[in-house]
Design a protein around this motif. Structure first.
Motif, PDB file in Angstrom:
ATOM      1  N   ARG A 273    -131.366 -50.513  23.916  1.00 38.95           N
ATOM      2  CA  ARG A 273    -130.299 -49.910  22.717  1.00 38.95           C
ATOM      3  C   ARG A 273    -129.028 -50.490  23.018  1.00 38.95           C
ATOM      4  N   GLU A 274    -128.479 -50.288  24.325  1.00 35.52           N
ATOM      5  CA  GLU A 274    -126.885 -50.422  24.616  1.00 35.52           C
ATOM      6  C   GLU A 274    -126.653 -51.864  24.421  1.00 35.52           C
ATOM      7  N   ASN A 275    -127.595 -52.880  25.043  1.00 37.22           N
ATOM      8  CA  ASN A 275    -127.314 -54.313  24.768  1.00 37.22           C
ATOM      9  C   ASN A 275    -127.332 -54.700  23.501  1.00 37.22           C
ATOM     10  N   ARG A 276    -128.109 -54.108  22.545  1.00 38.33           N
ATOM     11  CA  ARG A 276    -128.259 -54.387  21.288  1.00 38.33           C
ATOM     12  C   ARG A 276    -127.096 -54.266  20.379  1.00 38.33           C
ATOM     13  N   LEU A 277    -126.256 -52.814  20.617  1.00 39.44           N
ATOM     14  CA  LEU A 277    -125.190 -52.732  19.980  1.00 39.44           C
ATOM     15  C   LEU A 277    -123.859 -53.316  20.593  1.00 39.44           C
ATOM     16  N   LYS A 278    -123.995 -53.891  21.670  1.00 37.41           N
ATOM     17  CA  LYS A 278    -123.001 -54.667  22.325  1.00 37.41           C
ATOM     18  C   LYS A 278    -123.208 -55.996  21.634  1.00 37.41           C
ATOM     19  N   ALA A 279    -124.222 -56.615  21.431  1.00 36.04           N
ATOM     20  CA  ALA A 279    -124.464 -57.777  20.589  1.00 36.04           C
ATOM     21  C   ALA A 279    -123.767 -57.688  19.170  1.00 36.04           C
ATOM     22  N   VAL A 280    -123.925 -56.629  18.676  1.00 26.80           N
ATOM     23  CA  VAL A 280    -123.181 -56.409  17.354  1.00 26.80           C
ATOM     24  C   VAL A 280    -121.583 -56.490  17.490  1.00 26.80           C
ATOM     25  N   GLU A 281    -120.962 -56.101  18.410  1.00 20.30           N
ATOM     26  CA  GLU A 281    -119.722 -56.099  18.714  1.00 20.30           C
ATOM     27  C   GLU A 281    -119.272 -57.487  18.782  1.00 20.30           C
ATOM     28  N   HIS A 282    -120.081 -58.486  19.447  1.00 20.65           N
ATOM     29  CA  HIS A 282    -119.814 -59.742  19.849  1.00 20.65           C
ATOM     30  C   HIS A 282    -119.767 -60.435  18.714  1.00 20.65           C
ATOM     31  N   LEU A 283    -120.664 -60.003  17.649  1.00 17.50           N
ATOM     32  CA  LEU A 283    -120.784 -60.875  16.381  1.00 17.50           C
ATOM     33  C   LEU A 283    -119.264 -60.351  15.444  1.00 17.50           C
ATOM     34  N   ARG A 316    -135.838 -49.514   8.166  1.00 17.17           N
ATOM     35  CA  ARG A 316    -134.412 -49.213   7.461  1.00 17.17           C
ATOM     36  C   ARG A 316    -134.086 -47.772   8.131  1.00 17.17           C
ATOM     37  N   ASN A 317    -134.906 -46.836   7.914  1.00 11.50           N
ATOM     38  CA  ASN A 317    -134.647 -45.364   8.507  1.00 11.50           C
ATOM     39  C   ASN A 317    -134.207 -45.219   9.993  1.00 11.50           C
ATOM     40  N   GLN A 318    -134.978 -45.946  10.787  1.00  6.01           N
ATOM     41  CA  GLN A 318    -134.768 -46.063  12.182  1.00  6.01           C
ATOM     42  C   GLN A 318    -133.817 -46.945  12.585  1.00  6.01           C
ATOM     43  N   GLU A 319    -133.123 -47.693  11.583  1.00  8.39           N
ATOM     44  CA  GLU A 319    -132.112 -48.859  11.615  1.00  8.39           C
ATOM     45  C   GLU A 319    -132.672 -49.769  12.974  1.00  8.39           C
ATOM     46  N   MET A 320    -133.661 -50.382  12.665  1.00  6.18           N
ATOM     47  CA  MET A 320    -134.401 -51.199  13.633  1.00  6.18           C
ATOM     48  C   MET A 320    -133.836 -52.459  13.504  1.00  6.18           C
ATOM     49  N   LYS A 321    -133.361 -52.845  12.399  1.00  5.41           N
ATOM     50  CA  LYS A 321    -132.844 -54.245  12.304  1.00  5.41           C
ATOM     51  C   LYS A 321    -131.564 -54.411  11.454  1.00  5.41           C
ATOM     52  N   TYR A 322    -130.710 -55.083  11.872  1.00  9.52           N
ATOM     53  CA  TYR A 322    -129.157 -55.211  11.259  1.00  9.52           C
ATOM     54  C   TYR A 322    -129.305 -56.944  10.893  1.00  9.52           C
ATOM     55  N   GLU A 323    -128.782 -57.181   9.783  1.00 16.78           N
ATOM     56  CA  GLU A 323    -128.501 -58.533   9.472  1.00 16.78           C
ATOM     57  C   GLU A 323    -126.989 -58.883   9.238  1.00 16.78           C
ATOM     58  N   PRO A 359    -144.855 -48.714  28.783  1.00 21.40           N
ATOM     59  CA  PRO A 359    -144.637 -49.765  28.176  1.00 21.40           C
ATOM     60  C   PRO A 359    -143.142 -50.206  27.856  1.00 21.40           C
ATOM     61  N   ALA A 360    -142.824 -51.309  28.140  1.00 20.13           N
ATOM     62  CA  ALA A 360    -141.461 -51.792  27.798  1.00 20.13           C
ATOM     63  C   ALA A 360    -140.835 -51.757  26.549  1.00 20.13           C
ATOM     64  N   THR A 361    -139.594 -51.536  26.282  1.00 18.97           N
ATOM     65  CA  THR A 361    -139.131 -51.658  25.100  1.00 18.97           C
ATOM     66  C   THR A 361    -138.398 -53.143  25.056  1.00 18.97           C
ATOM     67  N   THR A 362    -138.348 -53.636  23.523  1.00 19.22           N
ATOM     68  CA  THR A 362    -137.747 -54.886  23.267  1.00 19.22           C
ATOM     69  C   THR A 362    -136.982 -54.906  22.301  1.00 19.22           C
ATOM     70  N   GLY A 363    -136.081 -55.889  22.115  1.00 14.86           N
ATOM     71  CA  GLY A 363    -135.143 -56.022  21.091  1.00 14.86           C
ATOM     72  C   GLY A 363    -135.078 -57.623  21.324  1.00 14.86           C
ATOM     73  N   CYS A 364    -134.135 -58.300  20.236  1.00 14.97           N
ATOM     74  CA  CYS A 364    -133.702 -59.510  20.203  1.00 14.97           C
ATOM     75  C   CYS A 364    -132.667 -59.642  19.182  1.00 14.97           C
ATOM     76  N   ILE A 365    -131.837 -60.818  19.443  1.00 13.68           N
ATOM     77  CA  ILE A 365    -130.646 -61.164  18.613  1.00 13.68           C
ATOM     78  C   ILE A 365    -130.827 -62.548  18.237  1.00 13.68           C
ATOM     79  N   GLY A 366    -131.080 -62.815  17.062  1.00 13.29           N
ATOM     80  CA  GLY A 366    -131.293 -64.020  16.682  1.00 13.29           C
ATOM     81  C   GLY A 366    -130.376 -64.814  15.678  1.00 13.29           C
ATOM     82  N   PHE A 367    -130.078 -66.050  16.040  1.00 11.83           N
ATOM     83  CA  PHE A 367    -129.031 -66.981  15.301  1.00 11.83           C
ATOM     84  C   PHE A 367    -129.851 -68.382  14.507  1.00 11.83           C
ATOM     85  N   GLY A 368    -129.809 -67.927  13.317  1.00 11.27           N
ATOM     86  CA  GLY A 368    -130.351 -69.235  12.561  1.00 11.27           C
ATOM     87  C   GLY A 368    -129.534 -70.185  12.481  1.00 11.27           C
TER      88      GLY A 368
END
Length: 403
Positions: A273-283, A316-323, A359-368
């Motif tokens: 979660r923390e690194n995912r939000l940091k990625a948003v700041e970088h973007l 959407r309700n869990q805010e699991m994906k930002y675009e 079980p591990a939690t996962t997330g990803c930051i994708g760039f097309g």
């Protein structure tokens, strides 16, 4: 209504929430293999087709989709995290300009050859995302195949969420008679023809592989059965991904074959979660530096199957994906160029990846990557003199260093 050999089927979408119109247009392309075009204009859907069954089958399919996408009252949660308004000095048709300049060669809808400067911009964007974002997380570079086991895709639930994407792979049977007969038939026909007889049951075994639709799947496959130490790991990779999207490949930026850079987070929930939000700041920082007209918003995957509403609303309700969506001024629309995703423990459970006993939690930051280049050029054009000064300086510094 008929035009030449085609028939037009038109329907008003007043019964459907406007937020679902785009999803319906996308899915309608799969109603029949005889569809030539799908258009959406001011709440009216128009389908151009040559279906031998006439418009009755088209109508039945579209009605089925309208029922699917209007089922229930889930109230999609909207949340814009960030907006950056850029000057967008170029307003022309960038695809036409790129074709005219022979910078891109269109092989088929959604299938391109890229030449300079597009090809250099692809590498620049990719290297920038690695140096500015992936390395900030200490990501380790990995390299993945372009194909993936069907058993691996099954664990990701891709078959039940995005079945329309799949490009299956097969080969001629390990049978000398089959191989020679196939070769002889092609030779006798004077070469390969699109209508060449190909008995799939006789000539080919059931497929074991498909073209890989998403970079991160291989990361989870590679960690299968492992227990991670510490808070978690960060990997990064760029891969060629393949998604079949029917007539939707004529849409701006919707490619059949594309390059996806991902930064993949696997570990404890707080770590992801923390690194995912940091990625948003970088973007956000890159958008400001490069004067990109864009927004970052809460989103959902375009699930194709009957449980679309449940899955999409949960995301959407869990805010699991930002675009991160970049504006294409010539068509007054935006396209998703990056996504920041949180998967919870879905992949950790499916691939038996653990942190401690859980079980591990996962997330990803994708760039097309192709989408980034298309969208950037759509806002600023091919003439470098019109590019933002900071972007131009960074691009030239990179270009000189990479020579």
């Amino acid at each position: 209504m008929k035009t030449d050999n085609s028939t037009l089927y038109t329907i008003s979408l007043e019964r459907l929430d406007p937020n679902q119109h785009g999803q319906l247009k996308y899915a309608s392309a799969f109603v029949s293999e005889y569809i030539d075009d799908v258009r959406l204009d001011n709440g009216t859907l128009t389908i151009v087709h040559r279906d031998p069954a006439g418009s009755d089958r088209i109508q039945a399919g579209v009605e089925k989709l309208i029922e699917r996408f209007s089922k229930g009252d889930f109230g999609f949660k909207e949340h814009i995290l960030f907006e950056n308004r850029g000057r967008m000095p170029y307003r022309g048709d960038i695809i036409a300009d790129l074709v005219a300049a022979k910078t891109i060669k269109v092989l088929d809808p959604g299938l391109f050859i890229f030449r300079e400067p597009f090809s250099s911009l692809l590498r620049f964007f990719d290297d920038t995302f690695v140096q500015r974002i992936a390395k900030a997380f200490g990501a380790k570079e990995e390299s993945y195949p372009a194909i993936i086991h069907l058993s691996t895709l099954d664990k990701t639930n891709h078959f039940t969420s995005f079945p329309e994407h799949l490009h299956f792979l097969s080969h001629l049977r390990d049978d000398l008679d089959v191989i020679e007969s196939f070769s002889d038939s092609i030779r006798a026909a004077g070469g390969w023809k699109e209508d060449a007889p190909l008995d799939l049951n006789r000539n080919m075994p059931k497929p074991r592989f498909a073209m890989n639709p998403s970079t991160c799947y291989h990361c989870y496959e590679g960690l299968q059965g492992e227990t991670l130490e510490g808070d978690g790991i960060v990997a990064t990779a760029v891969a060629k991904c393949h998604r079949y999207e029917s007539k939707n490949h004529t849409d701006f930026g919707r490619l059949l074959d594309f390059s996806m850079r991902e930064i993949i987070l696997v570990g404890k929930p707080e770590f992801v979660r923390e690194n995912r939000l940091k990625a948003v700041e970088h973007l956000k920082q890159l958008a400001i530096e490069w004067e990109i007209d864009c927004l970052i918003e809460n989103a959902n995957d375009p699930f194709f199957t009957n449980d679309f509403q449940v899955k999409a609303s949960f995301q959407r309700n869990q805010e699991m994906k930002y675009e991160m969506r970049l504006t294409i001024p010539s068509i007054n629309k935006s396209i998703a160029c990056s996504s920041v995703n949180f998967h919870s423990t879905a992949f950790g459970t499916a691939f038996d990846i653990k942190t401690g006993k859980r079980p591990a939690t996962t997330g990803c930051i994708g760039f097309g990557l192709e989408r980034w280049v298309f969208a950037f050029l759509a806002q600023f054009g091919l003439d470098e003199a019109g590019w933002p000064a900071t972007f131009r300086e960074q691009y030239h510094a990179w270009h000189n260093k990479s020579k």
